[in-house]
Write a protein that holds these residues in place. Structure first.
Motif, PDB file in Angstrom:
ATOM      1  N   ALA A 119       0.816  -1.210   0.000  1.00  0.00           N
ATOM      2  CA  ALA A 119       0.000   0.000   0.000  1.00  0.00           C
ATOM      3  C   ALA A 119       0.852   1.263   0.000  1.00  0.00           C
ATOM      4  N   THR A 120       1.833   1.346   0.859  1.00  0.00           N
ATOM      5  CA  THR A 120       2.612   2.580   1.008  1.00  0.00           C
ATOM      6  C   THR A 120       3.390   2.904  -0.264  1.00  0.00           C
ATOM      7  N   ALA A 121       3.976   1.908  -0.872  1.00  0.00           N
ATOM      8  CA  ALA A 121       4.843   2.147  -2.023  1.00  0.00           C
ATOM      9  C   ALA A 121       4.072   2.455  -3.305  1.00  0.00           C
ATOM     10  N   ILE A 122       2.791   2.045  -3.393  1.00  0.00           N
ATOM     11  CA  ILE A 122       2.065   2.233  -4.653  1.00  0.00           C
ATOM     12  C   ILE A 122       0.946   3.263  -4.567  1.00  0.00           C
ATOM     13  N   ARG A 123       0.593   3.685  -3.377  1.00  0.00           N
ATOM     14  CA  ARG A 123      -0.495   4.649  -3.221  1.00  0.00           C
ATOM     15  C   ARG A 123      -0.049   6.024  -3.725  1.00  0.00           C
ATOM     16  N   ASP A 124      -0.968   6.764  -4.318  1.00  0.00           N
ATOM     17  CA  ASP A 124      -0.692   8.094  -4.836  1.00  0.00           C
ATOM     18  C   ASP A 124      -0.242   9.018  -3.704  1.00  0.00           C
ATOM     19  N   LEU A 125       0.705   9.913  -3.988  1.00  0.00           N
ATOM     20  CA  LEU A 125       1.237  10.797  -2.942  1.00  0.00           C
ATOM     21  C   LEU A 125       0.173  11.713  -2.352  1.00  0.00           C
ATOM     22  N   ILE A 126      -0.761  12.168  -3.163  1.00  0.00           N
ATOM     23  CA  ILE A 126      -1.848  13.017  -2.653  1.00  0.00           C
ATOM     24  C   ILE A 126      -2.709  12.214  -1.678  1.00  0.00           C
ATOM     25  N   GLU A 127      -2.980  10.953  -2.012  1.00  0.00           N
ATOM     26  CA  GLU A 127      -3.758  10.108  -1.109  1.00  0.00           C
ATOM     27  C   GLU A 127      -2.971   9.789   0.156  1.00  0.00           C
ATOM     28  N   LEU A 128      -1.652   9.609   0.038  1.00  0.00           N
ATOM     29  CA  LEU A 128      -0.814   9.402   1.223  1.00  0.00           C
ATOM     30  C   LEU A 128      -0.877  10.616   2.144  1.00  0.00           C
ATOM     31  N   GLN A 129      -0.828  11.801   1.576  1.00  0.00           N
ATOM     32  CA  GLN A 129      -0.938  13.011   2.388  1.00  0.00           C
ATOM     33  C   GLN A 129      -2.296  13.074   3.071  1.00  0.00           C
ATOM     34  N   GLY A 130      -3.345  12.710   2.341  1.00  0.00           N
ATOM     35  CA  GLY A 130      -4.683  12.674   2.931  1.00  0.00           C
ATOM     36  C   GLY A 130      -4.776  11.672   4.061  1.00  0.00           C
ATOM     37  N   ASP A 131      -4.124  10.514   3.897  1.00  0.00           N
ATOM     38  CA  ASP A 131      -4.113   9.508   4.959  1.00  0.00           C
ATOM     39  C   ASP A 131      -3.440  10.050   6.216  1.00  0.00           C
ATOM     40  N   LEU A 132      -2.312  10.725   6.052  1.00  0.00           N
ATOM     41  CA  LEU A 132      -1.598  11.256   7.207  1.00  0.00           C
ATOM     42  C   LEU A 132      -2.403  12.374   7.879  1.00  0.00           C
ATOM     43  N   LYS A 133      -3.031  13.242   7.094  1.00  0.00           N
ATOM     44  CA  LYS A 133      -3.857  14.300   7.668  1.00  0.00           C
ATOM     45  C   LYS A 133      -5.022  13.707   8.459  1.00  0.00           C
ATOM     46  N   TYR A 134      -5.660  12.681   7.903  1.00  0.00           N
ATOM     47  CA  TYR A 134      -6.773  12.010   8.590  1.00  0.00           C
ATOM     48  C   TYR A 134      -6.296  11.416   9.914  1.00  0.00           C
ATOM     49  N   ALA A 135      -5.163  10.730   9.893  1.00  0.00           N
ATOM     50  CA  ALA A 135      -4.637  10.102  11.101  1.00  0.00           C
ATOM     51  C   ALA A 135      -4.308  11.160  12.157  1.00  0.00           C
ATOM     52  N   LEU A 136      -3.728  12.278  11.750  1.00  0.00           N
ATOM     53  CA  LEU A 136      -3.387  13.330  12.706  1.00  0.00           C
ATOM     54  C   LEU A 136      -4.639  13.957  13.315  1.00  0.00           C
ATOM     55  N   ARG A 137      -5.687  14.153  12.500  1.00  0.00           N
ATOM     56  CA  ARG A 137      -6.945  14.679  13.044  1.00  0.00           C
ATOM     57  C   ARG A 137      -7.509  13.736  14.103  1.00  0.00           C
ATOM     58  N   LYS A 138      -7.478  12.444  13.821  1.00  0.00           N
ATOM     59  CA  LYS A 138      -7.994  11.459  14.764  1.00  0.00           C
ATOM     60  C   LYS A 138      -7.142  11.396  16.024  1.00  0.00           C
ATOM     61  N   LEU A 139      -5.831  11.437  15.866  1.00  0.00           N
ATOM     62  CA  LEU A 139      -4.940  11.326  17.012  1.00  0.00           C
ATOM     63  C   LEU A 139      -5.025  12.537  17.932  1.00  0.00           C
ATOM     64  N   HIS A 140      -5.263  13.713  17.375  1.00  0.00           N
ATOM     65  CA  HIS A 140      -5.306  14.926  18.180  1.00  0.00           C
ATOM     66  C   HIS A 140      -6.715  15.300  18.618  1.00  0.00           C
ATOM     67  N   ALA A 141      -7.713  14.515  18.217  1.00  0.00           N
ATOM     68  CA  ALA A 141      -9.077  14.765  18.664  1.00  0.00           C
ATOM     69  C   ALA A 141      -9.190  14.421  20.147  1.00  0.00           C
ATOM     70  N   PRO A 142     -10.042  15.131  20.878  1.00  0.00           N
ATOM     71  CA  PRO A 142     -10.202  14.792  22.289  1.00  0.00           C
ATOM     72  C   PRO A 142     -10.716  13.367  22.450  1.00  0.00           C
ATOM     73  N   ALA A 143     -10.216  12.687  23.451  1.00  0.00           N
ATOM     74  CA  ALA A 143     -10.619  11.305  23.686  1.00  0.00           C
ATOM     75  C   ALA A 143     -12.073  11.241  24.124  1.00  0.00           C
ATOM     76  N   LYS A 144     -12.799  10.277  23.595  1.00  0.00           N
ATOM     77  CA  LYS A 144     -14.184  10.096  23.964  1.00  0.00           C
ATOM     78  C   LYS A 144     -14.258   9.397  25.319  1.00  0.00           C
ATOM     79  N   PRO A 145     -15.135   9.847  26.201  1.00  0.00           N
ATOM     80  CA  PRO A 145     -15.256   9.154  27.487  1.00  0.00           C
ATOM     81  C   PRO A 145     -15.878   7.773  27.291  1.00  0.00           C
ATOM     82  N   ARG A 146     -15.347   6.817  27.992  1.00  0.00           N
ATOM     83  CA  ARG A 146     -15.862   5.450  27.874  1.00  0.00           C
ATOM     84  C   ARG A 146     -17.038   5.256  28.818  1.00  0.00           C
ATOM     85  N   THR A 147     -18.056   4.620  28.297  1.00  0.00           N
ATOM     86  CA  THR A 147     -19.200   4.302  29.138  1.00  0.00           C
ATOM     87  C   THR A 147     -19.041   2.884  29.661  1.00  0.00           C
TER      88      THR A 147
END
Length: 150
Positions: A119-147
């Motif tokens: 996946a990493t070696a063949i995925r388009d660079l624009i899509e790779l950038q989108g993947d990293l941006k998505y991951a960073l948004r998720k990682l820096h989002a406030p943690a959801k409280p567990r019920t």
């Protein structure tokens, strides 16, 4: 070594910056090199995408690294392929991190990008950038409280 000077005469001189000089970032990326830093990131938050796994951890104040530095590490297991395939995947992740982390990364954090097989070696660079941006948004989002489960 200094970069070459920009020519001052001729029709090729349209800008003032030298084409041989790379873009200087406000917050340059430092590279993780110690195994202990990789292990610390592995115990922290993780977010998977189609092309890579991203691990992130907020550094403590007692670390010897500058507080405003963004550090990043890259790794690929042998599942990704031979040395040529692993190095290609890491080169692509380095390029994506260079483009995305100064804007979307947070100072004082360490990131580890782990390449995925086929996946990493063949995925388009624009899509790779989108993947990293998505991951960073998720990682820096406030943690959801567990019920509690009943």
């Amino acid at each position: 070594m200094t970069p070459p000077e920009t020519p001052t005469d001729g029709p090729a001189n349209h800008g003032t910056a030298s084409p041989a000089v790379s873009v200087c970032l406000d917050r340059p990326l430092d590279v993780l090199k110690k195994r202990s830093d990789f292990l610390a990131a592995a115990r922290a938050r993780k977010q998977g995408t189609k092309a890579m796994m991203v691990q992130a951890r907020k550094r403590r104040d007692d670390d010897t690294v500058a507080a405003e530095a963004i550090r990043v590490g890259y790794t690929c297991s042998k599942k990704v392929g031979n040395a040529v395939a692993r190095n290609r995947a890491k080169r692509r992740m380095r390029e994506v991190a260079r483009a995305v982390l100064p804007t979307f990364g947070k100072p004082g954090w360490d990131y580890v990008l782990i390449g995925r097989k086929d996946a990493t070696a063949i995925r388009d660079l624009i899509e790779l950038q989108g993947d990293l941006k998505y991951a960073l948004r998720k990682l820096h989002a406030p943690a959801k409280p567990r019920t509690p489960q009943a």
